[in-house]
Design a protein around this motif. Sequence first.
Motif, PDB file in Angstrom:
ATOM      1  N   CYS A 207      39.692   6.492 -37.394  1.00 53.07           N
ATOM      2  CA  CYS A 207      38.362   6.809 -37.223  1.00 53.07           C
ATOM      3  C   CYS A 207      37.538   6.614 -38.366  1.00 53.07           C
ATOM      4  N   LYS A 208      38.260   7.047 -39.131  1.00 54.93           N
ATOM      5  CA  LYS A 208      37.786   6.576 -40.991  1.00 54.93           C
ATOM      6  C   LYS A 208      37.979   5.288 -41.674  1.00 54.93           C
ATOM      7  N   ASP A 209      39.530   4.735 -41.128  1.00 54.47           N
ATOM      8  CA  ASP A 209      39.729   3.787 -42.007  1.00 54.47           C
ATOM      9  C   ASP A 209      39.516   2.579 -41.175  1.00 54.47           C
ATOM     10  N   ASN A 210      38.399   3.047 -40.118  1.00 53.95           N
ATOM     11  CA  ASN A 210      38.231   1.379 -39.397  1.00 53.95           C
ATOM     12  C   ASN A 210      36.571   1.199 -39.091  1.00 53.95           C
ATOM     13  N   ASN A 211      36.639   2.560 -39.896  1.00 53.02           N
ATOM     14  CA  ASN A 211      34.349   2.560 -39.513  1.00 53.02           C
ATOM     15  C   ASN A 211      33.852   2.590 -38.117  1.00 53.02           C
ATOM     16  N   PHE A 212      35.068   3.728 -37.599  1.00 48.19           N
ATOM     17  CA  PHE A 212      34.575   4.334 -35.866  1.00 48.19           C
ATOM     18  C   PHE A 212      33.568   5.445 -36.210  1.00 48.19           C
ATOM     19  N   ASN A 213      33.250   6.197 -35.442  1.00 48.24           N
ATOM     20  CA  ASN A 213      32.318   6.920 -35.070  1.00 48.24           C
ATOM     21  C   ASN A 213      33.478   8.274 -35.522  1.00 48.24           C
TER      22      ASN A 213
ATOM     23  N   LYS B 179      28.396   3.987 -34.162  1.00 47.17           N
ATOM     24  CA  LYS B 179      29.545   3.455 -34.244  1.00 47.17           C
ATOM     25  C   LYS B 179      29.972   3.387 -33.304  1.00 47.17           C
ATOM     26  N   PRO B 180      32.174   2.477 -33.154  1.00 45.82           N
ATOM     27  CA  PRO B 180      32.394   2.152 -32.100  1.00 45.82           C
ATOM     28  C   PRO B 180      32.803   4.019 -31.846  1.00 45.82           C
ATOM     29  N   VAL B 181      33.338   4.014 -30.370  1.00 44.98           N
ATOM     30  CA  VAL B 181      34.459   5.281 -30.151  1.00 44.98           C
ATOM     31  C   VAL B 181      35.463   4.525 -30.012  1.00 44.98           C
ATOM     32  N   LEU B 182      36.755   5.910 -30.216  1.00 43.10           N
ATOM     33  CA  LEU B 182      37.941   5.627 -30.389  1.00 43.10           C
ATOM     34  C   LEU B 182      37.792   6.590 -29.243  1.00 43.10           C
TER      35      LEU B 182
END
Length: 198
Positions: free
Chosen positions: A39-45, A190-193
């Motif tokens: 999530c940190k690396d890909n600008n996710f929530n 932000k997008p959620v994983l």
Amino acid sequence: MKNITLLFLLSFICCNNATTEVTPVKDYTTTNSEALQYCKDNNFNEDYYYLVDLSIHPGKNRFFIHDFKQNKVTDKNLVTHGSCDQFETNPNKWEKAKFSNKADSHCSMKGKYKIGKRDYSSWGINVKYWLHGLEKSNESAVKRVVVLHSWDAVSNEEVYPNVSPLSWGCPAVSDEFMRKLDTQLKATKKPVLLWIVE
């Protein structure tokens, strides 16, 4: 007499515990750490993510909302898996998920997904979220229309030893649980994983 009564009670408790299935407590520490890093690396929530563990019996809770900041599961519920019976017989389809990325297979797909656009669904509460497969194992999610949605046939409570209904690969949840997810997803910028594992 007291000792005999105590011995009988202990024996009764031990025997009953031996025959009662207890869901093993799984340690998702490594999975949670990897999810947060992704999530940190890909600008996710970075507040939470959704973990679906399809190795768990389909009558038990296996959809987990993991809160990164509190480092704990804040909610859990039932979720369906795919029937996976279009190209081969699958006699254990009710109890055990099988996986395939193949079109029209009706199988579940493992891996990480980005939860995408909110859209209309003819199922459940009439809300679905598009799932974008982020790995080779689930890259056909959009093409297969494997989406996150609700279904009124899915219970909002565990039904073990019974099972949840089968889907065509979608992780479908109860209407009540979907309302919680929908509220949460509408509030994020932000997008959620979502990560399906076994």
